[in-house]
Scaffold this motif. Sequence first.
Motif, short mmCIF file in Angstrom:
data_model
loop_
_atom_site.label_atom_id
_atom_site.label_comp_id
_atom_site.label_asym_id
_atom_site.label_seq_id
_atom_site.Cartn_x
_atom_site.Cartn_y
_atom_site.Cartn_z
N ILE A 12 0.95 -1.09 0.03
CA ILE A 12 0.01 -0.01 -0.13
C ILE A 12 0.98 1.13 -0.06
N ILE A 13 2.02 1.43 0.86
CA ILE A 13 2.89 2.31 0.65
C ILE A 13 3.78 2.35 -0.22
N TYR A 14 4.45 1.18 -0.80
CA TYR A 14 5.21 1.22 -1.73
C TYR A 14 5.17 2.10 -3.05
N GLY A 15 3.94 2.32 -3.51
CA GLY A 15 3.49 3.33 -4.50
C GLY A 15 3.92 4.60 -4.41
N ILE A 16 3.99 5.17 -3.43
CA ILE A 16 4.42 6.59 -3.01
C ILE A 16 5.65 6.96 -2.45
N ASP A 17 6.17 5.67 -1.97
CA ASP A 17 7.62 5.74 -1.04
C ASP A 17 8.72 6.08 -1.90
N ARG A 18 8.69 6.14 -3.11
CA ARG A 18 9.79 6.31 -4.10
C ARG A 18 10.00 7.80 -3.72
N LEU A 19 9.05 8.59 -4.04
CA LEU A 19 8.93 10.08 -3.83
C LEU A 19 9.68 10.58 -2.35
N PHE A 20 8.93 10.02 -1.28
CA PHE A 20 9.63 10.28 -0.04
C PHE A 20 11.07 9.75 0.31
N ASP A 21 11.19 8.50 -0.62
CA ASP A 21 12.93 8.04 -0.38
C ASP A 21 13.67 9.20 -0.91
N MET A 22 13.47 9.68 -1.83
CA MET A 22 14.25 10.68 -2.38
C MET A 22 14.66 11.62 -1.60
N GLY A 23 13.88 12.24 -0.91
CA GLY A 23 14.04 13.27 0.16
C GLY A 23 14.62 12.71 1.56
N ARG A 24 14.31 11.51 1.82
CA ARG A 24 14.90 10.95 2.93
C ARG A 24 16.51 10.65 2.44
N THR A 25 17.03 10.17 1.63
CA THR A 25 18.14 9.91 1.04
C THR A 25 18.90 11.11 1.10
N THR A 26 18.34 12.13 0.57
CA THR A 26 18.94 13.41 0.26
C THR A 26 19.23 14.03 1.58
N LEU A 27 18.49 14.21 2.58
CA LEU A 27 18.61 14.64 3.85
C LEU A 27 19.63 13.84 4.61
N ASN A 28 19.60 12.49 4.24
CA ASN A 28 20.69 11.48 5.16
C ASN A 28 22.03 11.95 4.70
N ILE A 29 22.11 12.08 3.42
CA ILE A 29 23.50 12.45 2.93
C ILE A 29 24.01 13.90 3.22
N ILE A 30 22.94 14.60 3.41
CA ILE A 30 23.55 16.10 3.71
C ILE A 30 23.88 16.00 5.25
N GLY A 31 23.07 15.31 6.07
CA GLY A 31 23.26 15.09 7.42
C GLY A 31 24.86 14.62 7.34
N ASP A 32 25.03 13.41 6.97
CA ASP A 32 26.36 12.74 6.95
C ASP A 32 27.49 13.92 6.69
N ALA A 33 27.38 14.41 5.60
CA ALA A 33 28.38 15.15 4.93
C ALA A 33 28.64 16.54 5.98
N SER A 34 27.64 16.86 6.44
CA SER A 34 27.64 18.24 7.56
C SER A 34 28.50 17.79 8.66
N CYS A 35 28.17 16.31 9.21
CA CYS A 35 28.96 16.00 10.25
C CYS A 35 30.23 15.74 10.06
N ALA A 36 30.65 15.38 8.79
CA ALA A 36 32.10 15.19 8.36
C ALA A 36 32.84 16.46 8.37
N VAL A 37 32.20 17.48 7.87
CA VAL A 37 32.68 18.69 7.93
C VAL A 37 32.75 19.44 9.24
N CYS A 38 32.12 19.27 10.00
CA CYS A 38 32.19 19.75 11.46
C CYS A 38 33.34 18.82 12.14
N VAL A 39 33.24 17.40 12.05
CA VAL A 39 34.57 16.77 12.72
C VAL A 39 35.86 17.30 12.23
N ASN A 40 35.67 17.58 10.82
CA ASN A 40 37.09 18.21 10.22
C ASN A 40 37.29 19.35 10.90
#
Length: 93
Positions: free
Chosen positions: A52-80
């Motif tokens: 039931i959820i799979y049909g619309i999950d791809r749209l939300f998945d793109m946003g989740r993945t983008t935010l996850n990667i931005i968060g990881d990159a931000s943490c790496a910059v801060c630690v650096n």
Amino acid sequence: MVGIDLTIGQMVMIVVTATLASIGTAGTSGAGMIMLAMVLEAVGVPTTFIGIIYGIDRLFDMGRTTLNIIGDASCAVCVNEWEGNAPAAKKKA
């Protein structure tokens, strides 16, 4: 939608499990479906309802993945910065 009533305890379990799963999820698209199956199993909802959820999950998945990667990159910059490993161009200035 599927006729399953959740108790307050189950709703809290969904929030806690989803939060912990999102922290540990890799920054790859498609990982959300696996985490969703884990959350559903935690509260006793059959995983067959993921369709039931799979049909619309791809749209939300793109946003989740983008935010996850931005968060990881931000943490790496801060630690650096905190560790004093600034780029060489910045050290010369």
